[in-house]
Design a protein around this motif. Structure first.
Motif, mmCIF file in Angstrom:
data_model
loop_
_atom_site.group_PDB
_atom_site.id
_atom_site.type_symbol
_atom_site.label_atom_id
_atom_site.label_comp_id
_atom_site.label_asym_id
_atom_site.label_seq_id
_atom_site.Cartn_x
_atom_site.Cartn_y
_atom_site.Cartn_z
ATOM 1 N N GLN A 151 0.817 -1.209 0.000
ATOM 2 C CA GLN A 151 0.000 0.000 0.000
ATOM 3 C C GLN A 151 0.853 1.263 0.000
ATOM 4 O O GLN A 151 0.445 2.297 -0.520
ATOM 5 C CB GLN A 151 -0.934 0.005 1.216
ATOM 6 C CG GLN A 151 -2.169 -0.881 1.036
ATOM 7 C CD GLN A 151 -3.164 -0.691 2.161
ATOM 8 O OE1 GLN A 151 -2.793 -0.587 3.326
ATOM 9 N NE2 GLN A 151 -4.435 -0.659 1.826
ATOM 10 N N ASP A 152 2.029 1.191 0.613
ATOM 11 C CA ASP A 152 2.869 2.378 0.773
ATOM 12 C C ASP A 152 4.005 2.455 -0.243
ATOM 13 O O ASP A 152 4.969 3.187 -0.050
ATOM 14 C CB ASP A 152 3.453 2.410 2.199
ATOM 15 C CG ASP A 152 2.365 2.467 3.256
ATOM 16 O OD1 ASP A 152 1.333 3.096 2.985
ATOM 17 O OD2 ASP A 152 2.546 1.880 4.335
ATOM 18 N N THR A 153 3.930 1.675 -1.314
ATOM 19 C CA THR A 153 4.956 1.735 -2.350
ATOM 20 C C THR A 153 4.306 2.063 -3.684
ATOM 21 O O THR A 153 3.098 1.840 -3.874
ATOM 22 C CB THR A 153 5.721 0.390 -2.456
ATOM 23 O OG1 THR A 153 6.643 0.459 -3.536
ATOM 24 C CG2 THR A 153 4.763 -0.761 -2.712
ATOM 25 N N ASP A 154 5.091 2.608 -4.601
ATOM 26 C CA ASP A 154 4.569 2.985 -5.926
ATOM 27 C C ASP A 154 4.624 1.838 -6.916
ATOM 28 O O ASP A 154 4.208 2.003 -8.064
ATOM 29 C CB ASP A 154 5.367 4.165 -6.498
ATOM 30 C CG ASP A 154 5.187 5.435 -5.686
ATOM 31 O OD1 ASP A 154 6.127 6.257 -5.663
ATOM 32 O OD2 ASP A 154 4.116 5.609 -5.090
ATOM 33 N N TYR A 155 5.132 0.667 -6.487
ATOM 34 C CA TYR A 155 5.396 -0.412 -7.435
ATOM 35 C C TYR A 155 4.659 -1.694 -7.066
ATOM 36 O O TYR A 155 4.217 -1.875 -5.928
ATOM 37 C CB TYR A 155 6.897 -0.702 -7.499
ATOM 38 C CG TYR A 155 7.721 0.448 -8.001
ATOM 39 C CD1 TYR A 155 8.197 1.430 -7.130
ATOM 40 C CD2 TYR A 155 8.026 0.585 -9.361
ATOM 41 C CE1 TYR A 155 8.952 2.496 -7.598
ATOM 42 C CE2 TYR A 155 8.782 1.646 -9.823
ATOM 43 C CZ TYR A 155 9.231 2.599 -8.937
ATOM 44 O OH TYR A 155 9.965 3.638 -9.399
ATOM 45 N N VAL A 156 4.546 -2.577 -8.054
ATOM 46 C CA VAL A 156 4.118 -3.958 -7.838
ATOM 47 C C VAL A 156 5.195 -4.868 -8.412
ATOM 48 O O VAL A 156 5.953 -4.467 -9.307
ATOM 49 C CB VAL A 156 2.750 -4.260 -8.511
ATOM 50 C CG1 VAL A 156 1.650 -3.448 -7.883
ATOM 51 C CG2 VAL A 156 2.817 -4.013 -10.016
ATOM 52 N N VAL A 157 5.285 -6.072 -7.878
ATOM 53 C CA VAL A 157 6.244 -7.060 -8.377
ATOM 54 C C VAL A 157 5.547 -7.907 -9.436
ATOM 55 O O VAL A 157 4.490 -8.492 -9.167
ATOM 56 C CB VAL A 157 6.775 -7.958 -7.238
ATOM 57 C CG1 VAL A 157 7.733 -9.014 -7.796
ATOM 58 C CG2 VAL A 157 7.478 -7.122 -6.184
ATOM 59 N N VAL A 158 6.118 -7.975 -10.635
ATOM 60 C CA VAL A 158 5.515 -8.751 -11.724
ATOM 61 C C VAL A 158 6.336 -9.992 -12.064
ATOM 62 O O VAL A 158 5.874 -10.871 -12.785
ATOM 63 C CB VAL A 158 5.320 -7.892 -12.990
ATOM 64 C CG1 VAL A 158 4.364 -6.740 -12.715
ATOM 65 C CG2 VAL A 158 6.648 -7.358 -13.502
ATOM 66 N N ALA A 159 7.569 -10.052 -11.554
ATOM 67 C CA ALA A 159 8.423 -11.216 -11.823
ATOM 68 C C ALA A 159 9.574 -11.206 -10.826
ATOM 69 O O ALA A 159 9.823 -10.199 -10.148
ATOM 70 C CB ALA A 159 8.968 -11.196 -13.259
ATOM 71 N N VAL A 160 10.262 -12.331 -10.727
ATOM 72 C CA VAL A 160 11.469 -12.436 -9.904
ATOM 73 C C VAL A 160 12.531 -13.166 -10.727
ATOM 74 O O VAL A 160 12.250 -14.198 -11.338
ATOM 75 C CB VAL A 160 11.212 -13.186 -8.580
ATOM 76 C CG1 VAL A 160 12.530 -13.468 -7.847
ATOM 77 C CG2 VAL A 160 10.281 -12.379 -7.674
ATOM 78 N N ILE A 161 13.745 -12.585 -10.764
ATOM 79 C CA ILE A 161 14.877 -13.193 -11.456
ATOM 80 C C ILE A 161 15.759 -13.890 -10.423
ATOM 81 O O ILE A 161 16.089 -13.306 -9.395
ATOM 82 C CB ILE A 161 15.708 -12.134 -12.204
ATOM 83 C CG1 ILE A 161 14.841 -11.394 -13.234
ATOM 84 C CG2 ILE A 161 16.917 -12.769 -12.887
ATOM 85 C CD1 ILE A 161 15.542 -10.199 -13.868
ATOM 86 N N LYS A 162 16.147 -15.141 -10.693
ATOM 87 C CA LYS A 162 17.073 -15.868 -9.813
ATOM 88 C C LYS A 162 18.272 -16.331 -10.643
ATOM 89 O O LYS A 162 18.111 -17.043 -11.629
ATOM 90 C CB LYS A 162 16.386 -17.073 -9.164
ATOM 91 C CG LYS A 162 17.294 -17.822 -8.175
ATOM 92 C CD LYS A 162 16.527 -18.940 -7.469
ATOM 93 C CE LYS A 162 17.392 -19.640 -6.420
ATOM 94 N NZ LYS A 162 16.656 -20.739 -5.735
ATOM 95 N N ILE A 163 19.465 -15.908 -10.226
ATOM 96 C CA ILE A 163 20.696 -16.264 -10.933
ATOM 97 C C ILE A 163 21.618 -17.011 -9.969
ATOM 98 O O ILE A 163 21.896 -16.539 -8.868
ATOM 99 C CB ILE A 163 21.419 -15.011 -11.481
ATOM 100 C CG1 ILE A 163 20.466 -14.211 -12.390
ATOM 101 C CG2 ILE A 163 22.676 -15.414 -12.232
ATOM 102 C CD1 ILE A 163 20.009 -14.947 -13.618
ATOM 103 N N HIS A 164 22.083 -18.183 -10.392
ATOM 104 C CA HIS A 164 23.008 -18.996 -9.606
ATOM 105 C C HIS A 164 24.444 -18.715 -10.054
ATOM 106 O O HIS A 164 24.692 -18.448 -11.233
ATOM 107 C CB HIS A 164 22.696 -20.480 -9.775
ATOM 108 C CG HIS A 164 21.302 -20.849 -9.369
ATOM 109 N ND1 HIS A 164 20.993 -21.457 -8.174
ATOM 110 C CD2 HIS A 164 20.110 -20.662 -10.004
ATOM 111 C CE1 HIS A 164 19.699 -21.661 -8.096
ATOM 112 N NE2 HIS A 164 19.131 -21.178 -9.200
#
Length: 465
Positions: free
Chosen positions: A155-168
């Motif tokens: 609620q207190d941020t201007d963004y939403v998360v649409v994906a997550v990148i995972k690098i090994h």
């Protein structure tokens, strides 16, 4: 977000391949799709593993994984007492990255929590898109996901998360905040832009398909959707200016490396050190402690934000200097450093303008003269519709053989795509206004041919467009 599975998978493969090419010590990449709200289902889109020796990337999903389709809902992976903590939950809820640079102490390794066995070295980065870009300016009716306490997140941020990148990565080859994690963060922003561009394209495609089915009675709704789409496309210039900000960062890095001039990075790190080493001495002054912690957070954010000089000067005047003045006035903790701090603040005000100084640019004799002239002129420009033609000069600069910046080809590709999108906006606005004029006056004058059969309750032929 509305993105077709095949198109999303291709985009994710391109991004994983780019990251693995940029980072020699990266071994594997995976991208997870997140959404929609409030379910926030996390689903693995694709994974790519680099074959040691020849560098070939093998694609596919692991045979067994909780995040293979249909994935896991937010309720299944969020933090909750009595359940193993997941790095995925950290990235999604806090919109921050997670770096496992010591698997033996990774507090969010599910395997380590359940069996005591360490996993590997990896970095996870959330891909963010602005709420206003995705949902428009009316955010009051958004249904936010809840944490285990029942409190809404985001609620207190201007963004939403649409994906997550995972690098090994190879063992012992990464650390929090190192170059590799910064590269992934930079590319995560590009992925966010590309995903939103695909979302816009799919949205426009859906609108076009709807036009073939609707009759005159749906024209009002159609006009409304077109207006909303144009509003969403306003993100383009924000994305362009973000890319220009990267060029600005690289210009200031050139100055830092080749002139030895004092820049904001050195000065801010000095101020950060003063706060980090002495904030604990404010015991008993709770309000000043809050001021100090807020000041440290704002200085760190300032350090990594590529602002224009005018914006940087305002940041110092409104966020940094007043808080330092209050700390120095109401506390004796920094008395012995008072003159040094005040001097640094004055030098910081000058340092934010150093990139625009032509005399400084002329000292970078390792660069061709035309690059020394064009680079700062374009890097310190705020792009808008009126300045869109200047993007041709930016693309020409990036194509210059004497212009050596990281990810140059990728930046060219992104700016070219954004330029093409920006150039179609005026045409879309013109066509939308013609439709609205017909609805208002009932006149077909000036309407494109493919609209006329629709507005006469006949099947249109969009192929004629």
């Amino acid at each position: 977000m509305i993105i077709g599975r095949d198109l999303l998978e291709k985009t994710c493969k391109d991004m994983i391949e780019t990251i693995l090419l940029c980072l020699d010590h990266a071994t594997k990449g995976t991208i997870y799709r997140i959404g929609p709200m409030p379910e926030l289902r996390s689903v693995r889109v694709t994974s790519g593993i680099r074959e040691q020796g020849n560098g070939t990337i093998h694609w596919g999903l692991p045979a067994v994984s909780d995040y293979n389709p249909p994935g896991k809902t937010w309720e299944q992976y969020r933090d909750r007492p009595g359940r193993a903590l997941e790095a995925m939950a950290w990235c999604v809820e806090r919109q921050k990255s997670w770096t496992a640079d010591n698997p033996y102490e990774d507090q969010r390794s599910v395997r380590k929590q359940l069996s005591g066995e360490p996993e590997d070295w990896h970095h996870m980065e959330p891909v963010l898109v602005k709420k206003s870009d995705l949902y428009g300016d009316d955010l009051a009716d958004l249904e936010y996901p809840l944490n285990w306490k029942g409190t809404p997140i985001w609620q207190d941020t201007d963004y939403v998360v649409v994906a997550v990148i995972k690098i090994h990565f190879l063992p012992h080859s990464i650390q929090r905040g190192d170059r590799a994690t910064k590269v992934i963060k930079k590319l995560s922003r590009i992925l966010g832009t590309e995903m939103f561009s695909l979302h816009i394209r799919e949205t426009l495609s859906e609108v076009q398909s709807e036009l073939t089915r609707e009759r005159l009675s749906s024209c009002n709704a159609l006009a409304h959707e077109l207006r909303n789409t144009l509003m969403k496309l306003s993100f383009i210039f924000s994305a362009i200016n973000a890319e220009i900000g990267f060029l600005r960062e690289q210009w200031e890095e050139e100055i830092r490396k080749h002139t030895g001039l004092e820049d904001k990075t050195v000065l801010l790190r000095r101020l950060n050190k003063f706060l980090e080493t002495r904030l604990a001495n404010l015991n008993g002054h709770e309000e000043l402690g809050i001021v100090g912690r807020n000041l440290l957070a704002e200085q760190k954010e300032f350090l990594v934000t590529p602002l224009l000089p005018e914006q940087a000067a305002n940041w110092i005047a409104l966020k940094i200097q007043p808080k330092w003045e209050r700390l120095l006035k109401e506390s004796s903790v920094w008395n012995d450093l008072r003159q040094e701090i005040q001097g640094i603040l004055e030098r910081l005000k000058s340092a934010v303008w150093v990139g625009t100084d032509q005399d400084v640019a002329d000292r970078l004799e390792h660069l061709p003269q035309d690059v020394r002239t064009m680079w700062p002129r374009l890097a310190y420009m705020e792009f808008s519709g009126e300045k869109l033609p200047m993007l041709e000069q930016v693309l020409a600069l990036l194509n210059h053989p004497g212009m050596d910046v990281p990810h140059k080809k990728h930046t060219q590709k992104v700016l070219s795509s954004l330029k093409a999108l920006a150039e179609i906006i005026p045409d879309m606005e013109t066509r939308t206004n013609r439709i609205l004029e017909f609805m208002k006056n009932g006149s077909e004058k000036g309407l494109p041919d493919y609209w006329r059969p629709l507005l006469r309750s006949e099947e249109p032929s969009l192929a004629s467009k």
